[in-house]
Design an enzyme around this catalytic site. Sequence first.
Site, short mmCIF file in Angstrom:
data_model
loop_
_atom_site.label_atom_id
_atom_site.label_comp_id
_atom_site.label_asym_id
_atom_site.label_seq_id
_atom_site.Cartn_x
_atom_site.Cartn_y
_atom_site.Cartn_z
N GLU A 92 0.81 -1.22 0.00
CA GLU A 92 0.00 0.00 0.00
C GLU A 92 0.84 1.27 0.00
O GLU A 92 0.43 2.31 0.51
CB GLU A 92 -0.97 0.01 1.19
CG GLU A 92 -1.88 -1.20 1.24
CD GLU A 92 -2.64 -1.28 2.56
OE1 GLU A 92 -2.90 -0.24 3.18
OE2 GLU A 92 -2.98 -2.41 2.96
N GLY A 93 2.05 1.21 -0.56
CA GLY A 93 2.93 2.37 -0.59
C GLY A 93 3.86 2.49 0.60
O GLY A 93 4.68 3.40 0.65
#
Length: 348
Positions: free
Chosen positions: A323-324
Amino acid sequence: MSALNLDDFAHLIERPDGGARRDAEERRQRLAVPPGALGRLDDLGEWLAAAQQQVPVRPIGRPRAVLFAGDHGVASLDVSGRPAGTAHQLVRDVLDGASPAAVLARRAGVPVRVVDIAVDCDPAELPEDVTRHRVRRGSGRIDIEDALSPEEAERAFRAGMAVADEEADAGTDLVALGDLSVGGTTPASALIAALCGTDASVVTGRGGAGIDDLAWMRKCAAIRDALRRARPVLGDQLELLAATGGADLAAITGFLLQSAVRRTPVILDGVVSAACALVAQRVAFRAPDWWLAGQVSGEPAQSKALDRIALNPLLDHGVTAGEGTGSLLALPLVQAAAALAADLPVRD
């Protein structure tokens, strides 16, 4: 709308400035800190100088986290640690500041942009600036059907290009890339297996949320079935993304290629961005010169993709959140390299 010709990227993308890199290397020899004492930070500073075409390098002033969101139909086979169709919850957590990536970005003062490409929810549930690039609700179940139609694949690819242009026009000087997907590691692994010519079992991991052995076997079978449909279209990367990718993966691929056209450096995150980078490399062989690998995600497919692209991850701390998170963890290291290259005094 004119037809999309991926061959154009091979001509439009140039390498970072080799002359600026040589000048940065020469300047590094004259810094007060002895050569070699800063390790890989020296390489990062020289890479940034080449990307910026400037010596000394400018400090990173306007970084941005860009997260592409989408659901995948293959998640209905229980191949993910999260329930199918719940990417909207991941998006909401980021928007509410409750995800690991949101916390890291807030602490670093980095703005976060979420781009809904294929989230399976009513668009009214999310802000309009998040959903305005949406192509469809979810992507097809790649073990039995195409993820996208050819028209949807092109729309998603163009959406990623548009986001890259918007960021470049806004002055973003470094992107921390990520994805908010449920089931996304399955098509990512299928793409990597197809492009690396390997079997499903070699690339099947347990995803960011973790899965048990039975779910792993279902995931491996889904990737195996997707590979049968991927191999006949390996010569056309847009067809490959339509067959066994997904809308968010097509958008990330377009984003990576157009960012390279616009000379915007990008830090990759986990296996999803690695898969898109591998597809993009097949389109334009110079494009990977504009990317860094943030961290080792623990997914075997990511390792194969990065090895093929010749990118060495900056960090390896066992973080699997995705998710980054990985690209945002690596961002301060790149910022530090730029600051040191810019601000350390030069010896007489």
